[in-house]
Design a protein around this motif. Sequence first.
Motif, PDB file in Angstrom:
ATOM      1  N   LEU A   1       0.469  -1.236  -0.049  1.00 17.72           N
ATOM      2  CA  LEU A   1       0.011  -0.361  -0.127  1.00 17.72           C
ATOM      3  C   LEU A   1       1.118   1.083  -0.282  1.00 17.72           C
ATOM      4  CD1 LEU A   1      -2.438  -0.525   2.675  1.00 17.72           C
ATOM      5  CD2 LEU A   1      -2.933  -1.093   0.216  1.00 17.72           C
ATOM      6  N   THR A   2       0.720   2.558  -0.751  1.00 16.61           N
ATOM      7  CA  THR A   2       0.876   3.538  -0.752  1.00 16.61           C
ATOM      8  C   THR A   2       0.008   4.793  -0.277  1.00 16.61           C
ATOM      9  OG1 THR A   2       3.195   2.645  -2.092  1.00 16.61           O
ATOM     10  CG2 THR A   2       3.106   5.210  -2.241  1.00 16.61           C
ATOM     11  N   ASN A   3       0.371   5.349   0.397  1.00 10.70           N
ATOM     12  CA  ASN A   3      -0.931   6.197   0.401  1.00 10.70           C
ATOM     13  C   ASN A   3      -1.708   6.531   0.480  1.00 10.70           C
ATOM     14  OD1 ASN A   3       1.052   8.177   0.780  1.00 10.70           O
ATOM     15  ND2 ASN A   3       1.079   8.871  -1.929  1.00 10.70           N
ATOM     16  N   PHE A   4      -2.381   4.852   1.421  1.00  9.71           N
ATOM     17  CA  PHE A   4      -3.757   4.511   1.800  1.00  9.71           C
ATOM     18  C   PHE A   4      -4.254   4.898   3.066  1.00  9.71           C
ATOM     19  CE2 PHE A   4      -7.176   1.497   2.557  1.00  9.71           C
ATOM     20  CZ  PHE A   4      -7.532   1.558   1.783  1.00  9.71           C
ATOM     21  N   ARG A   5      -5.189   5.279   3.499  1.00 14.41           N
ATOM     22  CA  ARG A   5      -5.469   5.656   4.329  1.00 14.41           C
ATOM     23  C   ARG A   5      -4.354   6.060   5.175  1.00 14.41           C
ATOM     24  NH1 ARG A   5     -11.198   7.015   5.723  1.00 14.41           N
ATOM     25  NH2 ARG A   5     -12.174   5.044   4.372  1.00 14.41           N
ATOM     26  N   ASN A   6      -4.151   5.132   6.773  1.00 16.45           N
ATOM     27  CA  ASN A   6      -2.799   5.889   7.138  1.00 16.45           C
ATOM     28  C   ASN A   6      -2.131   5.123   7.541  1.00 16.45           C
ATOM     29  OD1 ASN A   6      -4.091   2.946   9.047  1.00 16.45           O
ATOM     30  ND2 ASN A   6      -3.521   4.095  10.232  1.00 16.45           N
TER      31      ASN A   6
ATOM     32  N   GLN B   1     -11.109   9.772  -0.395  1.00 13.88           N
ATOM     33  CA  GLN B   1     -11.321   9.887   0.843  1.00 13.88           C
ATOM     34  C   GLN B   1      -9.717   8.341   1.418  1.00 13.88           C
ATOM     35  OE1 GLN B   1     -14.549   8.464   3.394  1.00 13.88           O
ATOM     36  NE2 GLN B   1     -15.748  10.554   2.795  1.00 13.88           N
ATOM     37  N   LEU B   2      -9.483   8.227   0.658  1.00 18.08           N
ATOM     38  CA  LEU B   2      -8.910   7.003   0.758  1.00 18.08           C
ATOM     39  C   LEU B   2      -7.403   7.082   1.365  1.00 18.08           C
ATOM     40  CD1 LEU B   2     -11.197   4.130  -1.087  1.00 18.08           C
ATOM     41  CD2 LEU B   2     -10.834   4.415   1.345  1.00 18.08           C
ATOM     42  N   LEU B   3      -6.980   8.235  -0.232  1.00 14.54           N
ATOM     43  CA  LEU B   3      -5.943   8.912   0.144  1.00 14.54           C
ATOM     44  C   LEU B   3      -4.828   9.532   1.509  1.00 14.54           C
ATOM     45  CD1 LEU B   3      -5.770  11.104  -3.239  1.00 14.54           C
ATOM     46  CD2 LEU B   3      -4.683   8.992  -2.719  1.00 14.54           C
ATOM     47  N   ASN B   4      -4.276   8.893   1.699  1.00 17.08           N
ATOM     48  CA  ASN B   4      -3.748   9.050   2.546  1.00 17.08           C
ATOM     49  C   ASN B   4      -3.806  11.330   2.780  1.00 17.08           C
ATOM     50  OD1 ASN B   4      -0.537  10.253   4.286  1.00 17.08           O
ATOM     51  ND2 ASN B   4      -1.598   8.303   5.290  1.00 17.08           N
ATOM     52  N   TRP B   5      -3.964  11.740   3.969  1.00 19.80           N
ATOM     53  CA  TRP B   5      -4.134  12.888   4.810  1.00 19.80           C
ATOM     54  C   TRP B   5      -2.982  13.954   3.953  1.00 19.80           C
ATOM     55  CZ3 TRP B   5      -6.098  11.284   9.513  1.00 19.80           C
ATOM     56  CH2 TRP B   5      -8.107  11.034   9.734  1.00 19.80           C
TER      57      TRP B   5
ATOM     58  N   GLN C   1      -1.294 -16.830  11.280  1.00 19.36           N
ATOM     59  CA  GLN C   1      -0.333 -15.713  11.060  1.00 19.36           C
ATOM     60  C   GLN C   1      -0.564 -14.815  12.512  1.00 19.36           C
ATOM     61  OE1 GLN C   1      -0.520 -14.217   7.214  1.00 19.36           O
ATOM     62  NE2 GLN C   1       2.377 -13.298   7.938  1.00 19.36           N
ATOM     63  N   THR C   2       0.416 -14.062  13.732  1.00 20.04           N
ATOM     64  CA  THR C   2       0.011 -12.762  14.342  1.00 20.04           C
ATOM     65  C   THR C   2       0.708 -11.985  13.480  1.00 20.04           C
ATOM     66  OG1 THR C   2       0.724 -13.811  15.504  1.00 20.04           O
ATOM     67  CG2 THR C   2      -1.504 -14.003  16.103  1.00 20.04           C
ATOM     68  N   LEU C   3      -0.182 -10.557  13.197  1.00 23.96           N
ATOM     69  CA  LEU C   3       0.699  -9.276  13.413  1.00 23.96           C
ATOM     70  C   LEU C   3      -0.610  -8.132  13.664  1.00 23.96           C
ATOM     71  CD1 LEU C   3      -0.237 -10.114   9.284  1.00 23.96           C
ATOM     72  CD2 LEU C   3       1.686 -10.118  10.325  1.00 23.96           C
ATOM     73  N   HIS C   4       0.805  -7.588  14.175  1.00 24.86           N
ATOM     74  CA  HIS C   4       0.684  -6.331  15.119  1.00 24.86           C
ATOM     75  C   HIS C   4       0.354  -5.111  14.309  1.00 24.86           C
ATOM     76  CE1 HIS C   4       1.551  -3.613  18.641  1.00 24.86           C
ATOM     77  NE2 HIS C   4       0.446  -4.030  18.902  1.00 24.86           N
ATOM     78  N   VAL C   5      -0.405  -4.788  14.727  1.00 22.75           N
ATOM     79  CA  VAL C   5      -0.742  -2.846  14.142  1.00 22.75           C
ATOM     80  C   VAL C   5      -0.918  -2.244  15.253  1.00 22.75           C
ATOM     81  CG1 VAL C   5      -2.478  -1.707  12.360  1.00 22.75           C
ATOM     82  CG2 VAL C   5      -3.238  -4.699  12.340  1.00 22.75           C
ATOM     83  N   ALA C   6      -0.220  -0.987  14.277  1.00 20.97           N
ATOM     84  CA  ALA C   6       0.226  -0.003  15.788  1.00 20.97           C
ATOM     85  C   ALA C   6       1.263   0.579  14.709  1.00 20.97           C
ATOM     86  CB  ALA C   6       1.008  -0.238  16.339  1.00 20.97           C
ATOM     87  N   GLY C   7      -0.504   2.686  14.221  1.00 17.53           N
ATOM     88  CA  GLY C   7       0.176   3.561  14.195  1.00 17.53           C
ATOM     89  C   GLY C   7       0.400   3.288  12.178  1.00 17.53           C
ATOM     90  N   GLY C   8      -0.295   2.370  11.685  1.00 17.16           N
ATOM     91  CA  GLY C   8      -0.217   3.017  10.279  1.00 17.16           C
ATOM     92  C   GLY C   8       1.062   1.875   9.422  1.00 17.16           C
ATOM     93  N   ARG C   9       1.621   0.426  10.883  1.00 15.60           N
ATOM     94  CA  ARG C   9       2.725  -0.287  10.940  1.00 15.60           C
ATOM     95  C   ARG C   9       2.505  -1.566  11.497  1.00 15.60           C
ATOM     96  NH1 ARG C   9       7.501   2.119   9.138  1.00 15.60           N
ATOM     97  NH2 ARG C   9       7.109   5.251   9.684  1.00 15.60           N
ATOM     98  N   VAL C  10       2.878  -2.565  10.551  1.00 15.80           N
ATOM     99  CA  VAL C  10       2.348  -4.066  10.964  1.00 15.80           C
ATOM    100  C   VAL C  10       3.737  -4.877  10.997  1.00 15.80           C
ATOM    101  CG1 VAL C  10       0.938  -5.834  10.302  1.00 15.80           C
ATOM    102  CG2 VAL C  10       0.576  -3.209   9.435  1.00 15.80           C
ATOM    103  N   SER C  11       4.543  -5.305  11.870  1.00  8.50           N
ATOM    104  CA  SER C  11       4.798  -5.913  12.231  1.00  8.50           C
ATOM    105  C   SER C  11       4.789  -7.059  12.557  1.00  8.50           C
ATOM    106  CB  SER C  11       5.907  -5.631  13.826  1.00  8.50           C
ATOM    107  OG  SER C  11       4.950  -5.176  15.194  1.00  8.50           O
ATOM    108  N   SER C  12       5.387  -8.506  12.774  1.00  8.50           N
ATOM    109  CA  SER C  12       4.935 -10.394  13.234  1.00  8.50           C
ATOM    110  C   SER C  12       5.348  -9.779  14.669  1.00  8.50           C
ATOM    111  CB  SER C  12       5.957 -10.718  12.911  1.00  8.50           C
ATOM    112  OG  SER C  12       6.473 -11.257  11.303  1.00  8.50           O
ATOM    113  N   GLY C  13       3.916 -10.287  15.188  1.00 12.69           N
ATOM    114  CA  GLY C  13       3.194 -11.173  16.457  1.00 12.69           C
ATOM    115  C   GLY C  13       4.275 -11.296  17.060  1.00 12.69           C
ATOM    116  N   VAL C  14       4.111 -10.679  18.907  1.00 15.44           N
ATOM    117  CA  VAL C  14       4.488 -12.180  19.251  1.00 15.44           C
ATOM    118  C   VAL C  14       3.698 -12.968  19.547  1.00 15.44           C
ATOM    119  CG1 VAL C  14       5.923 -10.414  20.639  1.00 15.44           C
ATOM    120  CG2 VAL C  14       3.428 -11.256  21.149  1.00 15.44           C
ATOM    121  N   PRO C  15       4.327 -14.838  19.788  1.00  6.17           N
ATOM    122  CA  PRO C  15       3.155 -15.584  19.580  1.00  6.17           C
ATOM    123  C   PRO C  15       2.334 -15.323  20.773  1.00  6.17           C
ATOM    124  CG  PRO C  15       6.278 -16.594  19.967  1.00  6.17           C
ATOM    125  CD  PRO C  15       5.705 -14.797  19.885  1.00  6.17           C
ATOM    126  N   LEU C  16       1.081 -15.329  20.338  1.00  8.53           N
ATOM    127  CA  LEU C  16       0.105 -14.992  21.821  1.00  8.53           C
ATOM    128  C   LEU C  16      -0.173 -16.645  22.070  1.00  8.53           C
ATOM    129  CD1 LEU C  16      -1.613 -12.697  19.091  1.00  8.53           C
ATOM    130  CD2 LEU C  16      -0.623 -12.017  20.890  1.00  8.53           C
TER     131      LEU C  16
END
Length: 420
Positions: free
Chosen positions: A8-13, A59-63, A399-414
């Motif tokens: 994704l590029t410039n999509f929402r956050n 509206q979908l374009l990044n602010w 597959q667990t992925l952590h989403v924070a502030g428009g970034r996605v990282s591999s989650g810790v084992p849950l």
Amino acid sequence: MYISHLSLTNFRNYGRLELDFKSGPVLLYGHNAQGKTNLLEAIYYLATTRSPHADSDQQLLNWNANEADEPVIVGRLVAQVVTKDGTQLLELRLIKEQKLQNGASFRREALVNRRQVRLMDLIGHLRATLFLPEDIQLITGPPANRRRYVDITLCQVDPTYCRNLAGYNKVLEQRNALLRQINESGSGRDVLPIFTDKLITLGSAIFARRADLFAYLARSAQRIHYEDLTNRQETIRLNYLPRLEETQPGRSREENEAVEEMMALADWLHEQPTGNHKSIAMRFGEAVDGCTEQDIARSSTSLGPHRDDWFFQVNGRPLAAYGSRGQQRSAMLALKLAEIAWMKAETGETPVLLLDEVVAELDERRRALLLQVTQNASQAILTATDPGMFAASFLQQAQTLHVAGGRVSSGVPLATPAGP
Ligand SMILES: Nc1ncnc2c1ncn2[C@@H]1O[C@H](COP(=O)(O)OP(=O)(O)O)[C@@H](O)[C@H]1O
Ligand SMILES: [Mg+2]
């Protein structure tokens, strides 16, 4: 089918995102307002070219990109999709250009395997079924929403339907403009049959396809609801209401003779030979001709699939008026599960399932069923603020992925090894 990579590029956050997905269940977790819904929206948008949340595509374009005062702003969504027939690269671009004189212009471009196609022809390469908590509003909301649901479902599977629908909408607009002209100036009656004929040909094909879809969904949703969701306690019935003929005006939307007549018409449509719409065109044509004077007086076309509707009954009563929220939720869940079964029957593979915060609101029985369906799908992407509500066995497989502030990282084992 499943998505193996999303960018994704410039999509929402999301300013910039590169994300690998595995097949099977994928859990996106994180606090509120971090970008979980936006990610599902991006995938659904690539599948259907429609957003379930935005009123306008801009509206979908990044602010931040939008406010940067650049002459051209480009939002890009790219997905690599693995199907039983091979891998495809899908791309959708949102392009906003600042013009020196006359403000900004906005357009969209679609590409399949790096070749530009019409937007309509992007649909169907990635098939998705979306589950939202607000799905039950389909039951109580306006008919246009219910028609949109049907059209998006059919278009993802059947390009011919999609083309017929676009053609129908165009000829409907032209016919209505002509009706207005006849009404206001009296001229143009001689060309009306040209538009009416086109309307009937395309409309008949749409009626036929919708009737077949509803016959499948009604059977499948009823079985799922009765056997899997309500422990053989409650029976739902899904009814298609085609506006193929003029019907008796009645007291309320769901409890009159008109509804009975339309339900009988839906059965009749389904009985007609597949692929041959002659009998439908005859019946629809006669009915449209019978409305000519009324159509001219109103400057609009009173009959046709643009006025179709559908509704649920539970234990014989209209669900919108008499059902509890829980009953409405069960019916919608049954419908979505039937939709998945239908797509699999039509295409030979399950669509990508997108579930936005729906697991939290279900009781144990429904949750277990839904999780079983997600575990059997080629891919199911779920969001949750609290991963703790998932069973350890599910978390181990996902597959667990952590989403924070428009970034996605591999989650810790849950999954805790000692968990249930
Ligand atoms: N066009 C946009 N550009 C940048 N940020 C946006 C845009 N649209 C929405 N957002 C932001 O995205 C966030 C919401 O993301 P969302 O995916 O709904 O969160 P959640 O993780 O709760 O599902 C909010 O912080 C909102 O302000
Ligand atoms: Mg959300």
